[in-house]
Design a protein around this motif. Structure first.
Motif, PDB file in Angstrom:
ATOM      1  N   THR A   1      25.779  39.741  -9.506  1.00  0.00           N
ATOM      2  CA  THR A   1      26.245  40.018  -8.157  1.00  0.00           C
ATOM      3  C   THR A   1      27.537  39.254  -7.890  1.00  0.00           C
ATOM      4  O   THR A   1      27.823  38.240  -8.516  1.00  0.00           O
ATOM      5  N   ALA A   2      28.289  39.771  -6.969  1.00  0.00           N
ATOM      6  CA  ALA A   2      29.518  39.116  -6.524  1.00  0.00           C
ATOM      7  C   ALA A   2      29.334  38.759  -5.055  1.00  0.00           C
ATOM      8  O   ALA A   2      29.004  39.620  -4.234  1.00  0.00           O
ATOM      9  N   LEU A   3      29.515  37.504  -4.732  1.00  0.00           N
ATOM     10  CA  LEU A   3      29.371  37.042  -3.353  1.00  0.00           C
ATOM     11  C   LEU A   3      30.733  37.040  -2.666  1.00  0.00           C
ATOM     12  O   LEU A   3      31.700  36.468  -3.175  1.00  0.00           O
ATOM     13  N   ASP A   4      30.789  37.663  -1.519  1.00  0.00           N
ATOM     14  CA  ASP A   4      32.029  37.696  -0.742  1.00  0.00           C
ATOM     15  C   ASP A   4      32.218  36.341  -0.064  1.00  0.00           C
ATOM     16  O   ASP A   4      31.400  35.919   0.745  1.00  0.00           O
ATOM     17  N   VAL A   5      33.280  35.631  -0.433  1.00  0.00           N
ATOM     18  CA  VAL A   5      33.570  34.313   0.143  1.00  0.00           C
ATOM     19  C   VAL A   5      34.936  34.330   0.849  1.00  0.00           C
ATOM     20  O   VAL A   5      35.600  33.304   0.984  1.00  0.00           O
ATOM     21  N   THR A   6      35.332  35.500   1.330  1.00  0.00           N
ATOM     22  CA  THR A   6      36.620  35.668   1.982  1.00  0.00           C
ATOM     23  C   THR A   6      36.659  34.919   3.310  1.00  0.00           C
ATOM     24  O   THR A   6      35.736  35.012   4.116  1.00  0.00           O
ATOM     25  N   HIS A   7      37.711  34.163   3.548  1.00  0.00           N
ATOM     26  CA  HIS A   7      37.933  33.506   4.828  1.00  0.00           C
ATOM     27  C   HIS A   7      38.499  34.533   5.804  1.00  0.00           C
ATOM     28  O   HIS A   7      39.232  35.442   5.414  1.00  0.00           O
ATOM     29  N   LEU A   8      38.200  34.389   7.061  1.00  0.00           N
ATOM     30  CA  LEU A   8      38.620  35.370   8.059  1.00  0.00           C
ATOM     31  C   LEU A   8      40.136  35.514   8.153  1.00  0.00           C
ATOM     32  O   LEU A   8      40.633  36.590   8.479  1.00  0.00           O
ATOM     33  N   GLU A   9      40.897  34.468   7.862  1.00  0.00           N
ATOM     34  CA  GLU A   9      42.350  34.566   7.973  1.00  0.00           C
ATOM     35  C   GLU A   9      42.997  35.250   6.764  1.00  0.00           C
ATOM     36  O   GLU A   9      44.189  35.529   6.767  1.00  0.00           O
TER      37      GLU A   9
ATOM     38  N   ASN B   1      43.825  38.309   3.983  1.00  0.00           N
ATOM     39  CA  ASN B   1      43.989  39.757   4.083  1.00  0.00           C
ATOM     40  C   ASN B   1      43.494  40.484   2.832  1.00  0.00           C
ATOM     41  O   ASN B   1      43.685  41.677   2.687  1.00  0.00           O
ATOM     42  N   ALA B   2      42.887  39.757   1.915  1.00  0.00           N
ATOM     43  CA  ALA B   2      42.292  40.358   0.716  1.00  0.00           C
ATOM     44  C   ALA B   2      40.950  39.681   0.452  1.00  0.00           C
ATOM     45  O   ALA B   2      40.780  38.489   0.689  1.00  0.00           O
ATOM     46  N   ARG B   3      40.009  40.426  -0.007  1.00  0.00           N
ATOM     47  CA  ARG B   3      38.684  39.888  -0.283  1.00  0.00           C
ATOM     48  C   ARG B   3      38.731  38.927  -1.475  1.00  0.00           C
ATOM     49  O   ARG B   3      39.472  39.133  -2.429  1.00  0.00           O
ATOM     50  N   VAL B   4      37.892  37.907  -1.402  1.00  0.00           N
ATOM     51  CA  VAL B   4      37.744  36.927  -2.478  1.00  0.00           C
ATOM     52  C   VAL B   4      36.256  36.866  -2.815  1.00  0.00           C
ATOM     53  O   VAL B   4      35.418  36.804  -1.912  1.00  0.00           O
ATOM     54  N   PHE B   5      35.942  36.881  -4.095  1.00  0.00           N
ATOM     55  CA  PHE B   5      34.547  36.890  -4.523  1.00  0.00           C
ATOM     56  C   PHE B   5      34.244  35.691  -5.415  1.00  0.00           C
ATOM     57  O   PHE B   5      35.117  35.165  -6.095  1.00  0.00           O
ATOM     58  N   SER B   6      32.997  35.297  -5.394  1.00  0.00           N
ATOM     59  CA  SER B   6      32.499  34.239  -6.248  1.00  0.00           C
ATOM     60  C   SER B   6      31.300  34.785  -7.018  1.00  0.00           C
ATOM     61  O   SER B   6      30.689  35.773  -6.604  1.00  0.00           O
ATOM     62  N   VAL B   7      30.972  34.127  -8.091  1.00  0.00           N
ATOM     63  CA  VAL B   7      29.838  34.556  -8.905  1.00  0.00           C
ATOM     64  C   VAL B   7      28.535  34.333  -8.144  1.00  0.00           C
ATOM     65  O   VAL B   7      28.312  33.272  -7.569  1.00  0.00           O
ATOM     66  N   GLY B   8      27.672  35.338  -8.143  1.00  0.00           N
ATOM     67  CA  GLY B   8      26.368  35.234  -7.504  1.00  0.00           C
ATOM     68  C   GLY B   8      25.265  35.167  -8.541  1.00  0.00           C
ATOM     69  O   GLY B   8      25.459  34.652  -9.638  1.00  0.00           O
ATOM     70  N   LEU B   9      24.138  35.711  -8.194  1.00  0.00           N
ATOM     71  CA  LEU B   9      22.972  35.676  -9.081  1.00  0.00           C
ATOM     72  C   LEU B   9      23.026  36.791 -10.113  1.00  0.00           C
ATOM     73  O   LEU B   9      23.523  37.877  -9.841  1.00  0.00           O
ATOM     74  N   LYS B  10      22.475  36.517 -11.291  1.00  0.00           N
ATOM     75  CA  LYS B  10      22.370  37.550 -12.319  1.00  0.00           C
ATOM     76  C   LYS B  10      20.925  38.031 -12.382  1.00  0.00           C
ATOM     77  O   LYS B  10      19.990  37.324 -11.988  1.00  0.00           O
ATOM     78  N   SER B  11      20.763  39.228 -12.876  1.00  0.00           N
ATOM     79  CA  SER B  11      19.421  39.773 -13.058  1.00  0.00           C
ATOM     80  C   SER B  11      19.445  40.750 -14.222  1.00  0.00           C
ATOM     81  O   SER B  11      20.508  41.189 -14.657  1.00  0.00           O
ATOM     82  N   ALA B  12      18.269  41.065 -14.733  1.00  0.00           N
ATOM     83  CA  ALA B  12      18.158  42.019 -15.835  1.00  0.00           C
ATOM     84  C   ALA B  12      16.816  42.720 -15.737  1.00  0.00           C
ATOM     85  O   ALA B  12      15.847  42.180 -15.198  1.00  0.00           O
ATOM     86  N   SER B  13      16.781  43.918 -16.253  1.00  0.00           N
ATOM     87  CA  SER B  13      15.547  44.697 -16.276  1.00  0.00           C
ATOM     88  C   SER B  13      15.657  45.719 -17.396  1.00  0.00           C
ATOM     89  O   SER B  13      16.703  45.867 -18.026  1.00  0.00           O
ATOM     90  N   GLY B  14      14.576  46.406 -17.643  1.00  0.00           N
ATOM     91  CA  GLY B  14      14.617  47.418 -18.686  1.00  0.00           C
ATOM     92  C   GLY B  14      13.314  48.159 -18.808  1.00  0.00           C
ATOM     93  O   GLY B  14      12.399  48.003 -17.989  1.00  0.00           O
TER      94      GLY B  14
END
Length: 135
Positions: free
Chosen positions: A31-39, A41-54
């Motif tokens: 997952t990508a976590l949105d960590v954009t500050h309100l000021e 003008n472009a979105r900034v993302f940080s690494v979130g949680l990983k998952s797997a299935s099958g």
């Protein structure tokens, strides 16, 4: 150059090969976590949680599949922490190993075919083994 197909797959449960597979799939996501500050003008993302299935379809010809089947198809109690399994999906000398919880299972049989056991699973924690490149 060697290639692998569904007939080359195997499923290992707690370190022991218990069945040949006719097919299996394994999918991981991040997952990508949105960590954009309100000021900004472009979105900034940080690494979130990983998952797997099958899922996997295994041929039912070894008695060892019974333990795996009984993790989901059961008459006593719901699953608990003791039902987290150490499994490996193998193809040739390549391995993907993980701990997982089987989320669904079914048995199927067709005239003239070996009985098949279909499972779906969710990985819990980190992938424990990932040997995917040629040696």
């Amino acid at each position: 150059m060697a290639y692998f197909s569904g007939k080359d797959g195997a499923l290992a449960y707690n370190g022991q090969t218990i069945a040949k597979t006719s097919q299996w799939s394994f999918s991981g996501s991040q997952t990508a976590l949105d960590v954009t500050h309100l000021e900004k003008n472009a979105r900034v993302f940080s690494v979130g949680l990983k998952s797997a299935s099958g899922n996997a379809t295994v041929w039912v010809y070894l008695e060892n599949h019974k333990t795996l089947a009984e993790k989901v198809i059961r008459t006593d109690k719901p699953l608990d922490a003791n039902d987290i399994l150490g499994m490996e999906l193998r193809f040739g000398n390549r391995v993907v190993g993980f701990n997982c919880l089987i989320t669904s299972a079914s048995l199927s049989s067709t005239t003239g075919e070996a009985m098949a056991f279909n499972i779906n699973f969710r990985v819990t924690g980190n992938i424990t083994t990932a040997t995917l490149a040629a040696p």
